[in-house]
Design an enzyme around this catalytic site. Structure first.
Site, PDB file in Angstrom:
ATOM      1  N   TYR A   1      45.003  34.468  37.701  1.00  0.00           N
ATOM      2  CA  TYR A   1      45.194  35.433  38.783  1.00  0.00           C
ATOM      3  C   TYR A   1      46.629  35.336  39.296  1.00  0.00           C
ATOM      4  CZ  TYR A   1      40.053  35.614  39.006  1.00  0.00           C
ATOM      5  OH  TYR A   1      38.721  35.745  38.713  1.00  0.00           O
ATOM      6  N   SER A   2      47.325  36.437  39.247  1.00  0.00           N
ATOM      7  CA  SER A   2      48.744  36.477  39.615  1.00  0.00           C
ATOM      8  C   SER A   2      49.550  35.435  38.847  1.00  0.00           C
ATOM      9  CB  SER A   2      48.933  36.289  41.132  1.00  0.00           C
ATOM     10  OG  SER A   2      48.453  37.412  41.839  1.00  0.00           O
TER      11      SER A   2
END
Length: 326
Positions: free
Chosen positions: A59-60
């Site tokens: 995530y990110s």
């Protein structure tokens, strides 16, 4: 807030889990909130009694773990939370930058702990099934992660029931750590997990923590059959458009909206309440980029649905192809 055991473990988790994919950097996805914008959501989650937070290394591209670690330290003691992260998707360069090899798992857990700023995670999950790595290699590596004290429990995410059963059997055969949780794709417009995965988890005492409980916002009732999507995420979410936009999916949403109006709740709350009524479901993982989304999700724990209301939501459902395993 209610708290329940995660499967057959002694670990108690809030019935709502806050998914941290929404927090990190908008450079990864345009709907993601940066750290300053995410801060009030983590603070409010703690105030609402949520003790379960789920993120992933991808995530990110690692920034979500960094933000998660820093913000949780601001608002709650480490021993009061249940912190979960995941490994599988490529986060590094080169042919060994992803997957579930021993190399990637061992490097992945150390990198996640560094980004999260903690000595251990409560739940370490494989994000998907790795067709290129023997399950024996994966399960032994995860067992070693647990024995090293870097994770207290292990979990899996979207896969076929036969794969999950094979992994559990492999662990049992060698005396390794079993999976305690299954993070699968399940909501009122995608119920294929009720066929085999949910019965398997109930039988094996595995906690179920569904992702996308609102079908990426589809069950919020703000997407129309004949209109373009209004939300920032929906406009760029081709994944959702390939999963939830059949006519019978909208029929399910119509039933959810009607019941919400009758009971005085939001459609999202009714959709969450439906999921919380499902036997074996422990804690849906919700995403929140607006404060009322978070507050309404926490309040959904207290909503009761009658058998007749549940039947109305389920009646329009039609089988879907398997979605979310990739």
């Amino acid at each position: 807030m209610e708290y329940v055991n995660l499967g057959q473990t002694g670990l108690k988790v809030s019935r709502i889990c806050l998914g941290m994919m929404s927090y990190g950097t908008p450079e990864w996805r345009d709907w993601v909130l940066d750290e300053s914008a995410a801060r009030p959501f983590v603070k409010r989650a703690v105030e609402l009694g949520i003790n379960f937070f789920d993120t992933a290394d991808m995530y990110s591209l690692g920034v979500s773990e960094e933000v998660t670690g820093r913000l949780l330290k601001e608002f709650i003691n480490r021993d009061e939370i249940v912190l979960a992260t995941k490994v599988y998707f490529p986060i590094g360069k080169g042919p060994n930058g992803g997957g579930l090899s021993r190399k990637h798992i061992m490097e992945g857990i150390d990198n996640s702990l560094r980004r999260l700023g903690t000595d251990y995670v409560d739940l370490y999950q494989i994000h998907r099934w790795d067709y290129d790595t023997p399950i024996e290699e994966t399960m032994e590596a995860l067992h070693d992660v647990v024995k090293a004290g870097k994770a207290l429990y292990i979990g899996a995410s979207s896969m076929y029931a036969w794969q999950f059963a094979k992994a559990q059997y492999t662990a049992d055969l060698h005396g390794w750590t079993r999976f305690s949780a299954m993070q699968n794709h399940m909501n009122a417009v995608y119920r294929e997990e009720e066929r085999e995965m949910l019965p398997l988890c109930r039988d094996q005492g595995v906690g179920v923590i569904p992702w996308s409980p609102l079908a990426r916002g589809f069950l919020a009732g703000n997407r129309k059959r004949d209109e373009s999507d209004p939300t920032t995420r929906a406009k760029s979410d081709e994944f959702a458009k390939g999963m939830y936009y059949e006519s019978h999916d909208f029929d399910v949403v119509d039933a959810v909206v009607a019941i919400a109006e009758e009971k005085g709740f939001s459609p999202a709350q009714i959709a969450l309440a439906w999921l919380l009524h499902k036997p074996g479901v422990t804690a849906p993982i919700i995403g929140a980029t607006k404060m009322h989304h978070l507050e309404q999700a926490a309040a959904a724990v207290d909503i009761s649905l009658s058998e007749e209301e549940i039947e109305r939501i389920e009646a329009p459902y039609r089988p879907h192809p398997i979605l979310g395993h990739q």
